[in-house]
Design an enzyme around this catalytic site. Structure first.
Site, short mmCIF file in Angstrom:
data_model
loop_
_atom_site.label_atom_id
_atom_site.label_comp_id
_atom_site.label_asym_id
_atom_site.label_seq_id
_atom_site.Cartn_x
_atom_site.Cartn_y
_atom_site.Cartn_z
N ASP A 118 1.64 -14.12 13.10
CA ASP A 118 0.41 -14.60 12.48
C ASP A 118 -0.39 -13.39 12.02
O ASP A 118 -0.99 -12.68 12.82
CB ASP A 118 -0.38 -15.43 13.51
N HIS B 154 -1.37 10.84 -0.57
CA HIS B 154 -1.71 9.55 -1.18
C HIS B 154 -1.69 9.63 -2.70
O HIS B 154 -1.33 8.68 -3.38
CB HIS B 154 -3.09 9.08 -0.69
N GLU C 79 0.83 -1.20 0.00
CA GLU C 79 0.00 0.00 0.00
C GLU C 79 0.86 1.25 0.00
O GLU C 79 1.58 1.53 0.96
CB GLU C 79 -0.92 0.00 1.22
#
Lengths: 398, 398, 398, 398
Positions: free
Chosen positions: D291, D382, D86
């Site tokens: 995990d 972004h 991302e």
């Protein structure tokens, strides 16, 4: 003699204050209804339960039951007074009570007790907060010792710290005898704070006696695995025949309803899984002098229905937050006392049984409303009863 | 003439039924308290609001205010009747009301309205469920048309489907005029179901009129962005000087409390962020003939406090679930009517203003209790008032 | 030509930057593992997906399936790549996939779509806030018009206002084509804000592009009745015989588990009712270039199991927040592309089918783990597989 | 010698199995990417971490920091590897890390530890359930004694019973050394169950090793006052000057954002109050062999920001569910080992410090994103970074 005089003077004074208020208000209609003779006579009786007293309201009471319960003290059948102005409520709970009693009664057990106050202490950073929390957890014995100095019945059970950033919340959990005990735990917590703040390892920047972690007057998810007041459970096994004859639906349909209603409730963001605990609890609390605002927290929990191995219906309700008492608060006022007397549960020694009645009547209400949704009777019953059609009650279709 | 005769006969019959119940019960003490002359005389008046009537309970009422509100219809000052048996409650709300009024009043606005019933339809699989949901969403107009056939005031606003597995829940949202409207939406939903089930594209295996997604009688997280009854907001700006003189704490401490209490509440799993909405709402609902069980859903929402740019305290409460009415239900019973009259809000046209009073009194209560926790007065005030020390009330330290 | 040169220059530059970083770090062991030849070669390929690049990690992938799904585009059997380092995970999902496929496949449907950004606007009081909210709701058409100016695929579906005190949150919900679309809705919302702030009826004191109501990167209760990304459901009917031979337990026990696990989850305060959605989703997201952080929101929903009328087991999963794409984000990176190719779902036109695979593999995982808890195999399977005992896999006891 | 032979044989066998799978799949493109030489060579290394192995995926890693932390073992500055696809994620966390380090570092503390398994035992009614629960609570010592027989590092801390209807859930909480410990507590719980079921006072009708109360793989409200794995807190004080120069916003605006975002999150039904914990945690877990599915539970908690008395910004994050380890699970696989080595936290003795890094990087991310929303930079950053504009990174506007 002096005491009697003082009492008489206080009574006169309480009545005088109320009369003076009505002079300022000057609304003769409301005054006649609210400040009738009984309200005037009882002015002093209410002096420790209300301020700025102007009279009383009347709420009608209906009787549900007998409701047979296998409680901690053995079997008993209760007539349950319910105060409400909502049509169909008493009829519905009465139908459920009849069903339970016809099955030989439900089991009910208080499985844990405790009322919390949760003070909060603010520090500069988490390092200080962790030191303080260690100190609190290490000094539980000293904290326990100060409590009996301020209350006869309250006892500190545990003190669990929860650190958030530089804040330390302390969950002080108390037993409160046969009282609901909210004021008791407030005063006891004040004493505990005095002990803690006497020589802390780090001085808090500020603190609050209660910082909203206790669940007071609010449904809280955290209580589902814990307790506020009494955690009380009622369960019953009902035969297929009894359900079909009383509720006019096969038990499997009720299990399907339970599943659909459980998921409906979860998707709505409810606290726990249940139908309408608040209806029965509000009516019973109101009749019996409990703090009706506590319906907010008491009306949460878990209803479960499933087919048992031998083709019967198992139904249970688990209420973690039944914060009730049979002494203190509003329980000694005239109406509350009368209703508790009808139950045979006024005064010391009865708070566990009263909590069992709370859970059992709630179980009755869950069975009745789910039955009504399954048979399709719900709307018809409400239509008839809100129009005062008495024959409907006899048929018990609610 | 015939009608009068029938009324007289019904009244006699209601009284007779109650008397017969007391014969069976045979508890002279409770009977004298609950079934006094007024309770006997009013037996018939309660006939559409209770079943298995055995009399009335009395609950003391105190008066808070005047509380000045800038509502949808302009400024007004209300005397607020609160029925409770909990010491310090009226005193605390009265203190908050005085604070708000001294600041020139609070704003209050109902920003949305709606009451839901949420039936559920079960299918064989998600494929059928999706087809059915499309059908429902496409037929909103037909559903709206059938509602006026069964209710004068209820109107269907929207019908939103929520699919879970092979189940379709339908959120039928209605407006209900000036009534709380729970029965109204039940009957209207029954009519809508009739329309839907007349020619569905897939026949459901079974369905329920209500499947617990509506939030009826429960605090629900989903309602925080939605509405049940009326979504009503009250806010106020208070000067530093006023706070310090009335609540004996700097406003910054109240903001710190708000933050700590918000997080305490969130960690407890409460619905929303607030202190004790249930206290004021239960007392006001009880006085004014509202459904007290609805405190379970009404006592949720968001309290916010922050320093404003010009060094004042901004405080607001947002209540999404104020399900109240000024007609129907218990509002026309004698005591409720008297209390609504005191507010000047009995009858049609007043439900919005009544909801504004609900939010405003709740704002008063949040300000008062947070002030008490910040100044350290909380325990002392409860100690004094639960012992009936009247001078404490004058000092207003609650 | 120029473009090629620029690309070559960029690639050289990306590689140079990474090498420089490793010079500063100077950890030869980690460098050899993370910054191997492939990682050097792909440096430029990752330039729009990571900053401060130092290489790549390797995660092992296992294959579950074939998993037969009756989706929106008909029947298909998928080989499902799962990237994980947790023993027993692939084996367990593989077992569930086999069970579903043996039953002829599961149904899967995307029942709604939408991605939200939720800006917030602050005002002086609720009166101003209500005026602004009315303005926003009345100007949805103008807001929709500006969106195509900044995005080819994003479209504004709805703009719902939520007022809290003097704050107005606006839930801007968009469709995002075949992309997950988080950046798309950010840019589109910026455009919508430009429109709103051009001539508002009241000027906000301040505003934020996103104020945390959207559920971005968080499990949220509100989404259970709504959607974030795709709301996708999978369900299946399994015969008693198939369950008993594959999972070694009667189906009734699985329903009992479901009920106990549902209540366990509700009491824990989980979002929805499910077992371990996160396991399958994290492994599938990771393999297929989805945003793994979105597991936080995707791993919530409702699992339901019940006996069907004809004595089979009905099982469903409902996932409201499957925010995935088959274009954009990490989906075009080499490994992701390879895994999407294995599924046959790379590129435009496949996001609905990919969401159906997400739900179906999750259904497989719920069936397998509940089977393991019911038969008592859970601990044994994890013991064997975490020790790399391959024969256990063959027996399929997970 | 024999062991070496076996290892070689196993390696050959693992490679052979994977090759055979690819023959069946026959997708040369994906095979080349996923089953490259390194993936073939490591086939055996992954044998205890994956089943049905077909190769590896590559995920790019970026480096944030140095991030200065005042942890339990003193001050340390960490380079933090973050694996993600991302855009803007690493840049944003890097900006926050720089801010914290410039302020002299943040505090971080693990304040409690514990991992639960929660078996459930079903009885005929609440009476039996209560008897069984009493038995369990009375036999904690015996239960503790059996645990060391099956695990070297796991120890039973407590066994708390929660009764719901006729079901008894037992919250078995363990310490797990430096491992995340999910398998460890599974095996230990199996031993505890053996002890309990050896001579119970009432025989349960059936039981499950885990009944979903433990919060495994799910964000749970109950954990906010409790712990799953490690409860870890990080906090920092930032000067106005530093915030204004780095984040381009006054600190008061960040507090306003925090308040609006807290309420936005609460209204959305999120677990706790935070912005985007999942982003940093997923990237760090993925890099370091944790995990990744545990992001579901780890990404919940409380962020708090407030002005300190001396006009600085106080910021904290509290994460109750950081279930991580530096031994066991995927931590010894090649990539994970390399990333843990970069942190200096591979192997025994480092799990507390690793949890502190988790909380501290999350704090960095909360500061950076809130800064971006306050300054209005969020969308622009972004946009630039998802287009690979490197200069934006230098400016640090994320």
């Amino acid at each position: 003699m002096e005491a009697q005089l003082k009492l008489a003077k206080n009574a006169a004074s309480a009545e005088f204050e109320s009369a003076r208020r009505w002079q300022r208000i000057g609304a003769p209609g409301p005054r006649a209804e609210l400040y009738d003779q009984k309200a005037r006579e009882n002015a002093q009786a209410y002096a420790q339960n209300i301020e700025a007293y102007i009279g009383t309201i009347s709420v009608p009471v209906g009787l549900a039951g007998p409701l047979t319960i296998n409680g901690n003290s053995g079997m008993a059948a209760y007539r349950v007074p319910l105060a409400t102005t909502e049509a169909a409520l008493v009829a519905s709970y009465n139908r459920g009570a009849g069903l339970i009693s016809a099955a030989g009664g439900c089991n009910a057990r208080v499985v844990s007790e405790g009322v919390s106050r949760t003070p909060m202490f603010a520090f500069s950073n988490v390092v200080e907060a962790a030191i303080f929390a260690d100190f609190v957890e290490a000094n539980i014995d000293g904290m326990k010792d100060v409590v009996p100095q301020v209350t006869r019945f309250g006892r500190l059970q545990s003190a669990r710290t929860v650190i958030e950033g530089n804040h330390v919340y302390v969950d002080l959990r108390f037993t409160t005898g046969d009282a609901a005990g909210q004021n008791m735990v407030t005063f006891a917590s004040e004493a505990v704070l005095g002990f803690i703040l006497d020589s802390p390892p780090v001085k808090p920047r500020y603190w609050f006696l209660e910082a909203n972690l206790s669940g007071d007057k609010k449904a809280t998810g955290g209580s589902l695995t814990s307790v506020r007041g009494k955690r009380v459970i009622a369960d019953v096994v009902l035969s297929r025949k009894l359900i079909e004859s009383t509720l006019h639906t096969p038990p499997e349909r009720m299990v399907e309803y339970w599943s659909a209603g459980a998921i409906g409730g979860v998707m709505s963001g409810a606290t726990g899984i249940h139908g309408h605990y608040a209806n029965g609890l509000a009516a019973l609390f109101l009749a019996c002098g409990q703090d009706v605002a506590c319906v907010a927290e008491a009306a949460s929990g878990i209803t479960r229905m499933e087919m048992s191995d031998d083709d019967h219906l198992y139904a249970s309700v688990t209420l973690p937050n039944v914060i009730v008492g049979t002494v203190g608060g509003g329980t000694c006022l005239p109406s509350a006392r009368a209703c508790l007397d009808l139950l045979g549960l006024a005064g010391p020694g009865h708070s566990v049984a009263f909590a069992e009645v709370c859970a059992s009547i709630v179980l009755a209400g869950e069975l009745s409303i789910i039955g009504a949704f399954c048979s399709g009777d719900f709307a018809a019953a409400h239509r008839a009863l809100s129009r005062g059609e008495p024959e409907h009650l006899e048929r018990g279709h609610v």
